[in-house]
Scaffold this motif. Structure first.
Motif, mmCIF file in Angstrom:
data_model
loop_
_atom_site.group_PDB
_atom_site.id
_atom_site.type_symbol
_atom_site.label_atom_id
_atom_site.label_comp_id
_atom_site.label_asym_id
_atom_site.label_seq_id
_atom_site.Cartn_x
_atom_site.Cartn_y
_atom_site.Cartn_z
ATOM 1 N N LYS A 1 0.833 -1.200 0.000
ATOM 2 C CA LYS A 1 0.000 0.000 0.000
ATOM 3 C C LYS A 1 0.869 1.252 0.000
ATOM 4 O O LYS A 1 0.591 2.207 -0.720
ATOM 5 N N VAL A 2 1.925 1.248 0.828
ATOM 6 C CA VAL A 2 2.800 2.419 0.943
ATOM 7 C C VAL A 2 4.252 1.969 1.017
ATOM 8 O O VAL A 2 4.584 1.036 1.749
ATOM 9 N N SER A 3 5.094 2.659 0.252
ATOM 10 C CA SER A 3 6.543 2.525 0.369
ATOM 11 C C SER A 3 7.049 3.806 1.007
ATOM 12 O O SER A 3 6.788 4.895 0.497
ATOM 13 N N VAL A 4 7.768 3.684 2.114
ATOM 14 C CA VAL A 4 8.336 4.840 2.800
ATOM 15 C C VAL A 4 9.832 4.849 2.528
ATOM 16 O O VAL A 4 10.517 3.859 2.785
ATOM 17 N N ILE A 5 10.325 5.969 2.025
ATOM 18 C CA ILE A 5 11.739 6.109 1.683
ATOM 19 C C ILE A 5 12.416 6.994 2.725
ATOM 20 O O ILE A 5 11.941 8.094 3.023
ATOM 21 N N VAL A 6 13.547 6.481 3.247
ATOM 22 C CA VAL A 6 14.297 7.200 4.282
ATOM 23 C C VAL A 6 15.757 7.321 3.843
ATOM 24 O O VAL A 6 16.486 6.332 3.867
ATOM 25 N N PRO A 7 16.196 8.506 3.439
ATOM 26 C CA PRO A 7 17.633 8.689 3.192
ATOM 27 C C PRO A 7 18.343 8.876 4.529
ATOM 28 O O PRO A 7 17.821 9.547 5.423
ATOM 29 N N ALA A 8 19.507 8.273 4.676
ATOM 30 C CA ALA A 8 20.210 8.362 5.962
ATOM 31 C C ALA A 8 21.683 8.668 5.728
ATOM 32 O O ALA A 8 22.376 7.930 5.029
ATOM 33 N N TYR A 9 22.133 9.753 6.322
ATOM 34 C CA TYR A 9 23.548 10.112 6.275
ATOM 35 C C TYR A 9 24.002 10.442 7.690
ATOM 36 O O TYR A 9 23.495 11.376 8.308
ATOM 37 N N ASN A 10 24.953 9.657 8.196
ATOM 38 C CA ASN A 10 25.472 9.853 9.555
ATOM 39 C C ASN A 10 24.336 10.095 10.547
ATOM 40 O O ASN A 10 24.323 11.087 11.277
ATOM 41 N N ALA A 11 23.415 9.152 10.583
ATOM 42 C CA ALA A 11 22.187 9.281 11.375
ATOM 43 C C ALA A 11 22.248 8.484 12.678
ATOM 44 O O ALA A 11 21.213 8.053 13.185
ATOM 45 N N HIS A 12 23.420 8.300 13.207
ATOM 46 C CA HIS A 12 23.602 7.502 14.424
ATOM 47 C C HIS A 12 22.634 7.905 15.542
ATOM 48 O O HIS A 12 22.046 7.055 16.201
ATOM 49 N N GLN B 1 4.068 1.042 12.488
ATOM 50 C CA GLN B 1 2.866 1.659 11.941
ATOM 51 C C GLN B 1 1.695 0.677 12.005
ATOM 52 O O GLN B 1 1.875 -0.533 11.851
ATOM 53 N N THR B 2 0.496 1.206 12.203
ATOM 54 C CA THR B 2 -0.689 0.351 12.217
ATOM 55 C C THR B 2 -1.031 -0.147 10.813
ATOM 56 O O THR B 2 -1.675 -1.185 10.683
ATOM 57 N N LEU B 3 -0.616 0.562 9.792
ATOM 58 C CA LEU B 3 -0.775 0.082 8.419
ATOM 59 C C LEU B 3 0.231 -1.040 8.221
ATOM 60 O O LEU B 3 1.445 -0.819 8.260
ATOM 61 N N GLN B 4 -0.260 -2.259 8.049
ATOM 62 C CA GLN B 4 0.623 -3.410 7.986
ATOM 63 C C GLN B 4 1.253 -3.625 6.621
ATOM 64 O O GLN B 4 2.362 -4.151 6.522
ATOM 65 N N ASP B 5 0.579 -3.253 5.570
ATOM 66 C CA ASP B 5 1.055 -3.500 4.210
ATOM 67 C C ASP B 5 1.957 -2.346 3.761
ATOM 68 O O ASP B 5 1.604 -1.568 2.879
ATOM 69 N N ILE B 6 3.119 -2.253 4.405
ATOM 70 C CA ILE B 6 4.026 -1.127 4.217
ATOM 71 C C ILE B 6 5.439 -1.657 4.038
ATOM 72 O O ILE B 6 5.789 -2.702 4.585
ATOM 73 N N GLU B 7 6.228 -0.954 3.222
ATOM 74 C CA GLU B 7 7.646 -1.278 3.124
ATOM 75 C C GLU B 7 8.437 -0.011 3.424
ATOM 76 O O GLU B 7 8.016 1.089 3.096
ATOM 77 N N ILE B 8 9.558 -0.192 4.072
ATOM 78 C CA ILE B 8 10.425 0.914 4.446
ATOM 79 C C ILE B 8 11.750 0.699 3.731
ATOM 80 O O ILE B 8 12.421 -0.319 3.948
ATOM 81 N N ILE B 9 12.097 1.634 2.864
ATOM 82 C CA ILE B 9 13.341 1.547 2.099
ATOM 83 C C ILE B 9 14.289 2.594 2.661
ATOM 84 O O ILE B 9 14.026 3.791 2.592
ATOM 85 N N ASP C 1 13.458 3.272 -7.406
ATOM 86 C CA ASP C 1 13.516 2.106 -8.298
ATOM 87 C C ASP C 1 13.043 0.825 -7.617
ATOM 88 O O ASP C 1 12.564 -0.089 -8.279
ATOM 89 N N LEU C 2 13.179 0.752 -6.300
ATOM 90 C CA LEU C 2 12.777 -0.444 -5.563
ATOM 91 C C LEU C 2 11.364 -0.356 -4.989
ATOM 92 O O LEU C 2 10.809 -1.373 -4.572
ATOM 93 N N ALA C 3 10.810 0.829 -4.944
ATOM 94 C CA ALA C 3 9.518 1.028 -4.293
ATOM 95 C C ALA C 3 8.409 0.298 -5.048
ATOM 96 O O ALA C 3 8.279 0.419 -6.257
ATOM 97 N N SER C 4 7.622 -0.470 -4.293
ATOM 98 C CA SER C 4 6.509 -1.203 -4.903
ATOM 99 C C SER C 4 5.157 -0.686 -4.438
ATOM 100 O O SER C 4 4.131 -1.216 -4.810
ATOM 101 N N GLY C 5 5.161 0.344 -3.614
ATOM 102 C CA GLY C 5 3.929 0.834 -3.025
ATOM 103 C C GLY C 5 3.014 1.553 -3.987
ATOM 104 O O GLY C 5 3.456 2.166 -4.961
ATOM 105 N N GLU C 6 1.745 1.467 -3.676
ATOM 106 C CA GLU C 6 0.731 2.226 -4.404
ATOM 107 C C GLU C 6 0.969 3.722 -4.183
ATOM 108 O O GLU C 6 0.718 4.544 -5.063
ATOM 109 N N TYR C 7 1.438 4.067 -2.990
ATOM 110 C CA TYR C 7 1.794 5.439 -2.628
ATOM 111 C C TYR C 7 3.215 5.442 -2.101
ATOM 112 O O TYR C 7 3.703 4.433 -1.606
#
Length: 160
Positions: A3-14, A27-35, A80-86
């Motif tokens: 349903k949703v792909s969430v994209i998180v760029p991370a640089y020195n995010a310790h 998240q309560t939305l279960q059909d989610i991917e986090i990239i 390029d990897l995101a499969s989410g509807e949003y």
């Protein structure tokens, strides 16, 4: 398709990445991917990402960027990897409310919207920001686009 792909760029995010990813995997939305894209960090960002992927392999995808591209370049790499509807965008120093993506997804489906957005809370200044004038709903024309993009500085989250 998720349903949703969430994209998180991370640089020195310790200092912030664990809290960010914790808010996303719960998240309560279960059909989610986090990239999560490691944007050539020089600290232990990659190790934090790797631990999260091992703990939540059904939700988390990690990418190890070979060079620093900045947040925009890292997000583009993940698209390029995101499969989410949003697609949702979250910075590595942000965290989101547990129902955020469920509520945004429901609103998008309810109105057959291409874009949904929400207010945000700035913890450092203890202020909430929300601007959702009725004049900005519906078909996005040039005037609405100008108001939408010029009116806000998104420091917490945005969802498409």
């Amino acid at each position: 398709m998720k349903k949703v792909s969430v994209i998180v760029p991370a640089y020195n995010a310790h200092d912030t990445l664990a809290r960010c990813l914790g808010s996303l995997v719960n998240q309560t939305l279960q059909d989610i991917e986090i990239i999560v894209v490691n944007d050539a960090s020089t600290d232990d960002t990659w190790e934090i990402m790797s631990r999260c992927e091992k703990q939540f392999p059904d939700k988390v995808i990690i990418i190890d960027g070979d060079r620093n591209r900045g947040a925009g370049g890292a997000r583009n790499q993940a698209l390029d990897l995101a499969s989410g509807e949003y697609i949702g965008l979250v910075d590595s120093d942000d965290y989101v409310a547990p129902r955020m993506y469920e509520l945004l997804y429901e609103k998008a489906k309810e109105g057959d919207y291409d874009i949904v957005d929400s207010g945000y809370y700035q913890e450092a200044t203890d202020t909430a920001r929300l601007y959702t004038g009725d004049d900005l709903t519906g078909i996005l024309d040039d005037n609405k686009r100008k108001k939408t993009y010029c009116r806000r500085r998104i420091s917490c989250y945005q969802s498409f």
